[in-house]
Design an enzyme around this catalytic site. Structure first.
Site, PDB file in Angstrom:
ATOM      1  N   GLU A 171      37.590  47.021  37.337  1.00 54.11           N
ATOM      2  CA  GLU A 171      38.087  46.120  36.300  1.00 54.11           C
ATOM      3  C   GLU A 171      37.149  45.975  35.101  1.00 54.11           C
ATOM      4  O   GLU A 171      36.605  44.888  34.839  1.00 54.11           O
ATOM      5  CB  GLU A 171      38.366  44.740  36.899  1.00 54.11           C
ATOM      6  CG  GLU A 171      39.436  44.740  37.973  1.00 54.11           C
ATOM      7  CD  GLU A 171      39.787  43.358  38.485  1.00 54.11           C
ATOM      8  OE1 GLU A 171      40.860  43.194  39.071  1.00 54.11           O
ATOM      9  OE2 GLU A 171      38.971  42.410  38.285  1.00 54.11           O
ATOM     10  N   GLU A 359      44.044  46.158  44.474  1.00 54.19           N
ATOM     11  CA  GLU A 359      43.862  44.725  44.758  1.00 54.19           C
ATOM     12  C   GLU A 359      45.171  43.999  44.497  1.00 54.19           C
ATOM     13  O   GLU A 359      45.820  44.215  43.475  1.00 54.19           O
ATOM     14  CB  GLU A 359      42.775  44.072  43.891  1.00 54.19           C
ATOM     15  CG  GLU A 359      41.359  44.441  44.247  1.00 54.19           C
ATOM     16  CD  GLU A 359      40.321  43.694  43.411  1.00 54.19           C
ATOM     17  OE1 GLU A 359      40.636  42.593  42.893  1.00 54.19           O
ATOM     18  OE2 GLU A 359      39.200  44.215  43.268  1.00 54.19           O
TER      19      GLU A 359
END
Length: 448
Positions: A171, A359
């Site tokens: 991320e 995720e």
């Protein structure tokens, strides 16, 4: 298909199921066994940075209890374990001397996984930059490319013979945005002057790390991960629609498109023109890499409105709590179709070979009662999102796996221990593990 009848077998035998974690959030032993300080070790010690002043010195104590947690995964029929390598456990000063105790630790974790039939999926960088490198500017310093090259090379040489799935960055929009623009995550820097160089250097490292891994571990599959949310206009007005396009360019497209050879999405987010002073000749070519897979990490959707008072972007996210919608403990809207939308959006990039959801999960208030944690809200969240992933697969979209965030409750960054995402409850005083109702369900789901 009804949630009650859905099982892993409906996705086919090649669909990958797993759980995801991160080193700083679970390991503990924060400065022991040769490990150096990371930016999060330093940031958490500052006043008013972490909810309740929580610390990650022990966290889940995975460093000492990794075998217990791997056996938990085995008992839950989990065959794929995503975890990250702590940069300062390998290179205490970021570069230079290698800490052999760190190498030995991760080799033991990997060997334990393989012994119990669990495939390790390794993330190289999950936000824990060495403080020694942050003292030199961290992600704002172009030398990070050389530093990251050294770290990647050490890891590839040490673990490449056993690890067949790698992710370069976790991320990057979050660690550059929250850490170098908003200042709410480590290292706590603010402003475009920090954010923009951090973005460009992360994009370069994303490709550089992948190229090194592909060269040193040629038979491995190399990916990287992105946070992404469905972005839509708060009101059906021209200004809000335009604001949503700008937000989407920043939050969903900023890091993937340079890797695909499409450059930065400057036309939809003109503020990105300010990246140009940091772009050197050949950089945009060096940003490109043909990843074997992309990891998408989705939790919610965002509604965006025009805001004259937000500098540069003139767009603002409207918090879920202000929209009268169902939310998680993080004040994120519960909106399962968002994950379908994101898979559909990224499947439209013809250059992407494979998509994995690396995720997805939710934090709710958990209650221990008679030794059980009956987390019905999380259970419903997971079932509803997995149904959307199944819908995407049935629609022929490019999705090949799903990892839950996360195995155990952990240190949730600025939220400390307040926000629990785990399939397994942890009592952070005794460190006792208790499989929640959601975890028991997932075990049965995987067994069928």
């Amino acid at each position: 298909m009804a949630k009650s009848t859905l099982s892993a077998s409906h996705f086919g035998k090649d669909f990958v199921w797993g759980v995801s974690t991160a080193a700083f959030q679970i390991e503990g032993e924060s400065l022991g066994h040769g490990k150096g300080p990371s930016i999060w070790d330093i940031f958490t010690k500052k006043e008013n940075t972490i909810r309740n002043g929580d610390q990650a010195d022990i966290a889940c104590d995975f460093y000492h209890r990794y075998e217990e947690d791997i056996l938990l995964m085995k008992s839950m029929n989990i065959k794929n374990f995503r975890f990250s390598i702590s940069w300062t456990r390998i290179l205490p000063n970021g570069i230079g001397t290698v800490n052999e105790q760190g190498i030995v630790f991760y080799k033991k974790v990997i060997a334990c996984c393989l012994e119990h039939g669990i495939e390790p999926w390794v993330t190289l960088y999950h936000w824990d930059l060495p403080q020694a490198l942050e003292d030199k500017g961290g992600w704002t310093n172009r030398k990070i490319i050389d530093w990251f090259t050294e770290f990647t090379t050490v890891c590839a040489m040490a673990f490449g013979d056993q690890v067949k799935h790698w992710m370069v960055l976790n991320e990057p929009m979050v660690f550059t945005g929250a850490g170098y623009f908003l200042g709410v995550h480590a290292p706590g820097k603010k402003g475009l002057k920090n954010f923009l160089p951090a973005v460009h250097h992360a994009v370069l490292c994303q490709a550089m790390g992948a190229k090194i891994l592909k060269r040193l571990v040629p038979n491995a599959l190399i990916g990287t991960t992105f946070s992404c949310s469905q972005i839509s206009a708060y009101r059906n007005t021209k200004r809000d629609r335009h604001a949503a396009v700008k937000a989407d360019a920043l939050l969903n497209r900023l890091f993937i498109e340079p890797a695909l050879g499409l450059g930065y999405p400057i036309s939809d987010a003109p503020v990105l023109k300010r990246l140009r002073p940091f772009i050197q000749p050949n950089d945009m070519n060096d940003c490109k890499f043909n990843f074997d897979f992309i990891g998408l990490q989705n939790y919610t959707r965002e509604k965006v409105k025009h805001s004259f008072f937000v500098p540069y972007l003139h767009a603002k996210i409207v918090k879920a709590s202000k929209r009268n919608v169902k939310t998680t403990l993080m004040d994120w809207e519960v909106y399962p179709p968002s994950i379908f939308h994101i898979i559909e959006k990224f499947s439209a990039y013809s250059q992407i070979k494979k998509i994995f959801i690396t995720e997805n999960g939710a934090a709710f208030k958990d209650v221990v009662k008679n030794g059980n944690v009956d987390d019905q809200q999380r259970l419903q969240f997971l079932q509803d999102h997995i149904l959307q992933v199944h819908k995407a697969q049935q629609n022929g979209l490019n999705v090949h796996g799903y990892f839950i965030w996360t195995l155990t409750d952990n240190f949730e960054w600025a939220e400390g221990y307040h926000a629990r995402f785990g399939l397994v409850h942890i009592d952070f005083k005794s460190l006792r593990r208790t499989i929640k109702t959601s975890g028991k369900w997932f075990a049965q789901f995987l067994e069928k």
